[in-house]
Scaffold this motif. Structure first.
Motif, mmCIF file in Angstrom:
data_model
loop_
_atom_site.group_PDB
_atom_site.id
_atom_site.type_symbol
_atom_site.label_atom_id
_atom_site.label_comp_id
_atom_site.label_asym_id
_atom_site.label_seq_id
_atom_site.Cartn_x
_atom_site.Cartn_y
_atom_site.Cartn_z
ATOM 1 N N ASP A 129 0.822 -1.205 0.000
ATOM 2 C CA ASP A 129 0.000 0.000 0.000
ATOM 3 C C ASP A 129 0.861 1.263 0.000
ATOM 4 O O ASP A 129 2.040 1.227 0.387
ATOM 5 C CB ASP A 129 -0.908 0.005 1.240
ATOM 6 C CG ASP A 129 -1.951 -1.096 1.191
ATOM 7 O OD1 ASP A 129 -2.384 -1.456 0.080
ATOM 8 O OD2 ASP A 129 -2.320 -1.609 2.272
ATOM 9 N N PRO A 130 0.304 2.384 -0.389
ATOM 10 C CA PRO A 130 1.052 3.645 -0.364
ATOM 11 C C PRO A 130 1.563 3.964 1.041
ATOM 12 O O PRO A 130 0.853 3.769 2.029
ATOM 13 C CB PRO A 130 0.013 4.680 -0.817
ATOM 14 C CG PRO A 130 -1.002 3.908 -1.587
ATOM 15 C CD PRO A 130 -1.057 2.557 -0.940
ATOM 16 N N LYS A 189 0.007 5.254 -5.000
ATOM 17 C CA LYS A 189 -0.734 4.119 -5.538
ATOM 18 C C LYS A 189 -0.206 2.809 -4.964
ATOM 19 O O LYS A 189 0.983 2.674 -4.695
ATOM 20 C CB LYS A 189 -0.617 4.085 -7.073
ATOM 21 C CG LYS A 189 -1.212 5.290 -7.771
ATOM 22 C CD LYS A 189 -1.066 5.155 -9.276
ATOM 23 C CE LYS A 189 -1.684 6.346 -10.005
ATOM 24 N NZ LYS A 189 -1.538 6.227 -11.472
ATOM 25 N N ALA A 190 -1.099 1.858 -4.792
ATOM 26 C CA ALA A 190 -0.689 0.529 -4.353
ATOM 27 C C ALA A 190 0.042 -0.173 -5.486
ATOM 28 O O ALA A 190 -0.251 0.039 -6.668
ATOM 29 C CB ALA A 190 -1.897 -0.285 -3.925
ATOM 30 N N PRO A 201 13.250 -9.106 -6.914
ATOM 31 C CA PRO A 201 11.907 -8.529 -6.824
ATOM 32 C C PRO A 201 11.542 -7.735 -8.075
ATOM 33 O O PRO A 201 12.396 -7.103 -8.701
ATOM 34 C CB PRO A 201 12.001 -7.615 -5.593
ATOM 35 C CG PRO A 201 13.457 -7.290 -5.471
ATOM 36 C CD PRO A 201 14.187 -8.517 -5.945
ATOM 37 N N HIS A 202 10.264 -7.768 -8.410
ATOM 38 C CA HIS A 202 9.734 -7.019 -9.551
ATOM 39 C C HIS A 202 8.486 -6.270 -9.087
ATOM 40 O O HIS A 202 7.614 -6.832 -8.415
ATOM 41 C CB HIS A 202 9.380 -7.966 -10.697
ATOM 42 C CG HIS A 202 8.639 -7.279 -11.813
ATOM 43 N ND1 HIS A 202 9.267 -6.440 -12.707
ATOM 44 C CD2 HIS A 202 7.311 -7.287 -12.152
ATOM 45 C CE1 HIS A 202 8.370 -5.967 -13.559
ATOM 46 N NE2 HIS A 202 7.189 -6.466 -13.246
ATOM 47 N N ILE A 203 8.399 -4.983 -9.442
ATOM 48 C CA ILE A 203 7.286 -4.140 -9.026
ATOM 49 C C ILE A 203 6.319 -3.949 -10.192
ATOM 50 O O ILE A 203 6.734 -3.641 -11.321
ATOM 51 C CB ILE A 203 7.786 -2.750 -8.559
ATOM 52 C CG1 ILE A 203 8.945 -2.898 -7.564
ATOM 53 C CG2 ILE A 203 6.644 -1.947 -7.966
ATOM 54 C CD1 ILE A 203 8.592 -3.596 -6.288
ATOM 55 N N HIS A 204 5.032 -4.138 -9.927
ATOM 56 C CA HIS A 204 4.007 -3.897 -10.949
ATOM 57 C C HIS A 204 2.891 -3.039 -10.345
ATOM 58 O O HIS A 204 2.399 -3.340 -9.258
ATOM 59 C CB HIS A 204 3.415 -5.219 -11.438
ATOM 60 C CG HIS A 204 2.357 -5.013 -12.479
ATOM 61 N ND1 HIS A 204 2.654 -4.745 -13.797
ATOM 62 C CD2 HIS A 204 0.993 -5.007 -12.383
ATOM 63 C CE1 HIS A 204 1.527 -4.606 -14.479
ATOM 64 N NE2 HIS A 204 0.511 -4.770 -13.648
ATOM 65 N N PRO A 205 2.468 -1.956 -10.994
ATOM 66 C CA PRO A 205 3.064 -1.427 -12.225
ATOM 67 C C PRO A 205 4.409 -0.765 -11.945
ATOM 68 O O PRO A 205 4.714 -0.413 -10.812
ATOM 69 C CB PRO A 205 2.022 -0.401 -12.682
ATOM 70 C CG PRO A 205 1.399 0.071 -11.416
ATOM 71 C CD PRO A 205 1.337 -1.141 -10.527
ATOM 72 N N HIS A 206 5.188 -0.593 -12.978
ATOM 73 C CA HIS A 206 6.515 0.014 -12.830
ATOM 74 C C HIS A 206 6.388 1.421 -12.260
ATOM 75 O O HIS A 206 5.523 2.190 -12.651
ATOM 76 C CB HIS A 206 7.228 0.056 -14.173
ATOM 77 C CG HIS A 206 8.556 0.751 -14.107
ATOM 78 N ND1 HIS A 206 9.660 0.173 -13.516
ATOM 79 C CD2 HIS A 206 8.937 1.986 -14.534
ATOM 80 C CE1 HIS A 206 10.677 1.011 -13.596
ATOM 81 N NE2 HIS A 206 10.268 2.116 -14.215
#
Length: 446
Positions: A338-339, A357-358, A388-393
């Motif tokens: 979460d933000p 944004k989450a 680790p990969h963050i979505h959305p970028h």
């Protein structure tokens, strides 16, 4: 309460604390963890008197205190108020930190300990304190070593060195234990001679708790060999720096020098300690593999190239140049962030979302193309899939991804600092918070 009035050992408390304060490397504000028991009350009174009496301290020292109300007993709130009254009478700032929310049905002691240090760290930050001091005694040390001994089949395990006199909590604040060489009776005599009382927590004599069982039966004072643990850490750190290098994110090469001719723990403790902690770092676990798993892992150095095994969520591969070690590319978490919040991802990364944004934090495996049928991905590819990969970028300014050193994430014993520093360099993790005193394996006085 003891009725002892023999003051002959009372100066011991203030002398020990004056010696402790003499080792400060800068002006300090100390937060006393005050439960109301004899140990923490003796620490508060002793520090208060030592600060007042010490005209030759190298730097100014001020005190604050905090009491954690776990809410596990009906009397705990009143005891916290009594602690506040004592601090008020001494002119010491005090805060009461309440462990709120539902309490677990099992493992309550461990949960209470985790909550206590979290709340104390928050109190230290609010009070502007540089460090926390606790009243752990030589009796606590003996009990700790005995409990660890009962759980450990290896008589030379590092944990049997006992509690460190300095511990770094979550790389936020150092915790010091200046009473580790003093017996509880000495502290109680000190308090009684000055007409101070204390609270006896009934859980300390409840045989349902292991530590209470030991107190009821009695444990002989133990010799805590922190110097041996410190030397072990130094040698292990040198091995890490000299014989290990990163190949790519998540892929580590152990040169043949990390192997050892003998798998006997008595002859290769530093190799075993270094590789055990390294495996814990890569696997995102607080503890390294067990003794049998470590024996198998070290045996891989003597195997033919291509030999493999899995251990501690890691894959070890015998390479012609040594041993390749990486996190297994399976069972990787997918978490919502979460933000404004922070999560610990896979035990290896601390990720903070500074955006509005989450986001979802998963593994890079979700975005990398799968190997063709019948093809096995390379070790490099497998290591990259575990990142680790963050979505959305998101732009890097709105996200913070920090590698953490898993076995030392919550508590770093001072005598392991050299090894932790080597791992910080190896994994590009944030540097360790400097210590406040000399002689505690944290910082040298100029």
């Amino acid at each position: 309460m003891t009725d002892a009035r023999d003051a002959s050992c009372c100066p011991t408390v203030e002398i020990a604390l004056a010696d402790f304060l003499q080792k400060a490397v800068r002006p300090l504000r100390l937060l006393v963890a005050l439960s109301g028991g004899s140990d923490s009350t003796g620490l508060l009174i002793g520090l208060h008197n030592a600060v007042k009496a010490a005209s030759a301290l190298p730097f100014p020292v001020s005190l604050a205190a905090a009491t954690v109300d776990h809410g596990l007993r009906a009397a705990s709130a009143q005891e916290a108020r009594q602690a506040a009254d004592l601090c008020r009478s001494l002119g010491i700032d005090h805060s009461i930190m309440v462990w709120e929310g539902a309490k677990p049905q099992t493992g309550v002691s461990a949960a209470a300990r985790a909550a206590r240090y979290r709340l104390l760290s928050e109190a230290a930050a609010a009070a502007g304190a540089d460090a926390i001091v606790t009243g752990h005694t030589a009796d606590d040390q003996a009990e700790t070593i005995e409990m660890r001994r009962r759980r450990q089949s290896n008589p030379t395990a590092p944990g049997l060195s006992g509690m460190a006199d300095a511990v770094l909590y979550r790389n936020r604040v150092w915790i010091y234990r200046p009473f580790l060489t003093l017996r509880r009776d000495t502290i109680r005599t000190y308090l009684s001679s000055r007409n101070y009382g204390w609270v006896d927590d009934p859980s300390n004599s409840n045989p349902a708790y292991e530590r209470a069982q030991l107190r009821l039966t009695g444990v002989e004072p133990a010799t805590a060999d922190g110097q041996a643990r410190h030397r072990l850490s130094q040698i292990a750190a040198e091995l890490i720096r000299n014989h290990i290098r990163p190949i790519a994110p998540g892929l580590i090469l152990l040169h043949p020098g990390m192997g050892c001719d003998s798998l006997d723990q008595d002859t290769a403790p530093a190799h075993i300690h270094a590789i055990s902690r390294l495996t814990a770092c890569l696997g995102g676990r607080p503890h390294g593999p067990g003794r049998e798993q470590m024996t198998a892992l070290l045996s891989l150095f003597k195997a033919a190239p291509g030999a493999r095994l899995t251990v501690g969520r890691c894959l070890a591969h015998r390479h012609r140049d040594g041993l390749l070690l990486l996190r297994e590319d399976r069972n990787l978490p997918r978490l919502e962030l979460d933000p404004g919040s922070t999560i610990l991802w896979d035990g290896r990364f601390e990720i903070t979302n500074r955006s509005e944004k989450a986001v979802t934090v998963g593994a890079a495996a979700e975005t990398r193309p799968a190997a063709r049928k019948g093809d096995e991905p390379s070790l490099l590819e497998r290591a990259l899939r575990t990142q680790p990969h963050i979505h959305p970028h998101m732009p890097t300014a709105t996200l913070e991804i920090k590698p953490i050193i898993a076995p030392y994430h919550d508590f770093l014993p001072g005598f392991e600092r050299q090894l932790a520093m080597a791992f910080c360099d190896l994994f590009a993790a944030p540097p360790l918070k400097p210590g406040c005193f000399t002689g505690d394996s944290t910082e040298k006085k100029p």
